[in-house]
Design a protein around this motif. Structure first.
Motif, short mmCIF file in Angstrom:
data_model
loop_
_atom_site.label_atom_id
_atom_site.label_comp_id
_atom_site.label_asym_id
_atom_site.label_seq_id
_atom_site.Cartn_x
_atom_site.Cartn_y
_atom_site.Cartn_z
N UNK A 2 3.40 -2.97 -9.71
CA UNK A 2 2.46 -1.60 -10.39
C UNK A 2 1.70 -2.02 -11.67
N UNK A 3 2.58 -3.51 -12.23
CA UNK A 3 1.28 -3.93 -13.49
C UNK A 3 0.65 -5.49 -12.66
N UNK A 4 0.17 -6.20 -13.38
CA UNK A 4 -0.76 -7.11 -13.50
C UNK A 4 0.20 -8.56 -14.16
N UNK A 5 -0.13 -9.34 -13.35
CA UNK A 5 1.09 -10.59 -14.04
C UNK A 5 -0.60 -11.54 -14.74
N UNK A 6 0.54 -12.19 -16.19
CA UNK A 6 -0.74 -12.34 -16.75
C UNK A 6 -1.10 -14.17 -16.67
N UNK A 7 0.44 -14.42 -16.62
CA UNK A 7 0.51 -15.13 -15.65
C UNK A 7 2.05 -16.05 -15.09
N UNK A 8 2.24 -16.33 -14.09
CA UNK A 8 4.04 -16.46 -13.80
C UNK A 8 4.77 -17.32 -14.49
N UNK A 56 5.88 -26.29 -21.99
CA UNK A 56 7.14 -27.34 -22.98
C UNK A 56 7.47 -26.85 -24.32
N UNK A 57 7.48 -25.41 -24.22
CA UNK A 57 8.49 -24.52 -25.15
C UNK A 57 10.19 -23.90 -23.89
N UNK A 58 10.35 -23.65 -22.55
CA UNK A 58 11.06 -22.74 -21.77
C UNK A 58 10.58 -23.74 -20.21
N UNK A 59 11.98 -23.65 -19.73
CA UNK A 59 12.23 -24.12 -18.49
C UNK A 59 11.72 -23.02 -17.37
N UNK A 60 11.23 -21.42 -17.74
CA UNK A 60 11.17 -21.01 -17.30
C UNK A 60 10.36 -19.28 -18.14
N UNK A 61 8.90 -19.13 -17.76
CA UNK A 61 7.85 -18.26 -18.81
C UNK A 61 7.21 -17.69 -18.52
N UNK A 62 6.72 -16.65 -18.45
CA UNK A 62 6.08 -16.01 -17.52
C UNK A 62 4.90 -14.53 -18.23
N UNK A 63 3.92 -14.21 -18.13
CA UNK A 63 3.64 -12.94 -18.98
C UNK A 63 2.74 -11.45 -18.10
N UNK A 64 3.50 -10.93 -18.62
CA UNK A 64 2.68 -9.68 -17.03
C UNK A 64 2.46 -8.35 -18.32
N UNK A 65 1.59 -7.54 -17.97
CA UNK A 65 1.00 -6.10 -18.24
C UNK A 65 1.25 -5.30 -16.87
N UNK A 66 2.53 -4.62 -17.88
CA UNK A 66 2.92 -3.55 -17.14
C UNK A 66 2.51 -2.61 -16.29
N UNK A 67 2.79 -1.32 -15.20
CA UNK A 67 1.68 -0.58 -15.41
C UNK A 67 1.26 0.82 -16.47
N UNK A 68 2.27 0.30 -17.38
CA UNK A 68 2.00 1.80 -18.52
C UNK A 68 0.96 0.94 -19.82
N UNK A 69 0.61 -0.50 -19.52
CA UNK A 69 -0.08 -1.27 -20.28
C UNK A 69 0.23 -1.98 -21.34
N UNK A 70 1.85 -2.37 -21.15
CA UNK A 70 2.10 -2.77 -22.20
C UNK A 70 2.33 -4.33 -21.55
#
Length: 145
Positions: A107-113, A118-132
């Motif tokens: 229900x949100x938006x993926x900012x970066x999958x 370089x700082x993590x083996x797995x990293x992503x950003x998401x804006x959830x359905x509440x805008x957080x």
């Protein structure tokens, strides 16, 4: 001393608490509503505000996160969704991070999958359905412990 997070919502704080309680498998605390506030002639209660969340919290991975609906018409605070706050969740287990990311993006938006950085083996950003905004990452427990 502790740093705690306080999130304000535009009438859907109760739904947000339910959602985050399910995502992070944490028990819900008592939800105080504006109906529980003492009467104040200087700040009359707006229509349909009595069931809005005045205050509640969740303990998410050792951090207290507070929740409240903005009190309509109070002039104390106005509600604006924005990206000025980002919550970071990290875990050494990739499957935990993938599961949290998948739930938060619903229900949100993926900012970066989720991907290696370089700082993590797995990293992503998401804006959830509440805008957080959430940053989700795997950390190496042997070096970042």
């Amino acid at each position: 001393m502790a740093l705690e997070v306080y999130l304000y919502f535009d009438g859907d704080a109760r739904e947000a608490v339910e959602f985050y309680s399910d995502v992070f498998k944490t028990p819900k605390e008592h939800i105080s509503t504006y109906a529980e506030m003492p009467d104040d002639s200087n700040m009359p209660s707006p229509e349909n505000a009595e069931n809005l969340v005045m205050n509640t919290s969740l303990l998410i991975r050792g951090t207290t996160v507070m929740f409240s609906d903005v009190y309509p018409g109070s002039g104390m605070r106005s509600f604006h969704k924005g990206n000025n706050v980002s919550l970071l969740i990290s875990d050494p287990k990739e499957e935990v991070i993938r599961n949290l990311f998948d739930q938060l993006k619903n229900g949100g938006t993926v900012i970066s999958d989720l991907e290696e950085t370089f700082w993590s083996p797995l990293y992503g950003r998401v804006c959830d359905k509440f805008g957080i905004y959430w940053e989700i990452m795997v950390y190496d427990s042997e070096t970042d412990g």
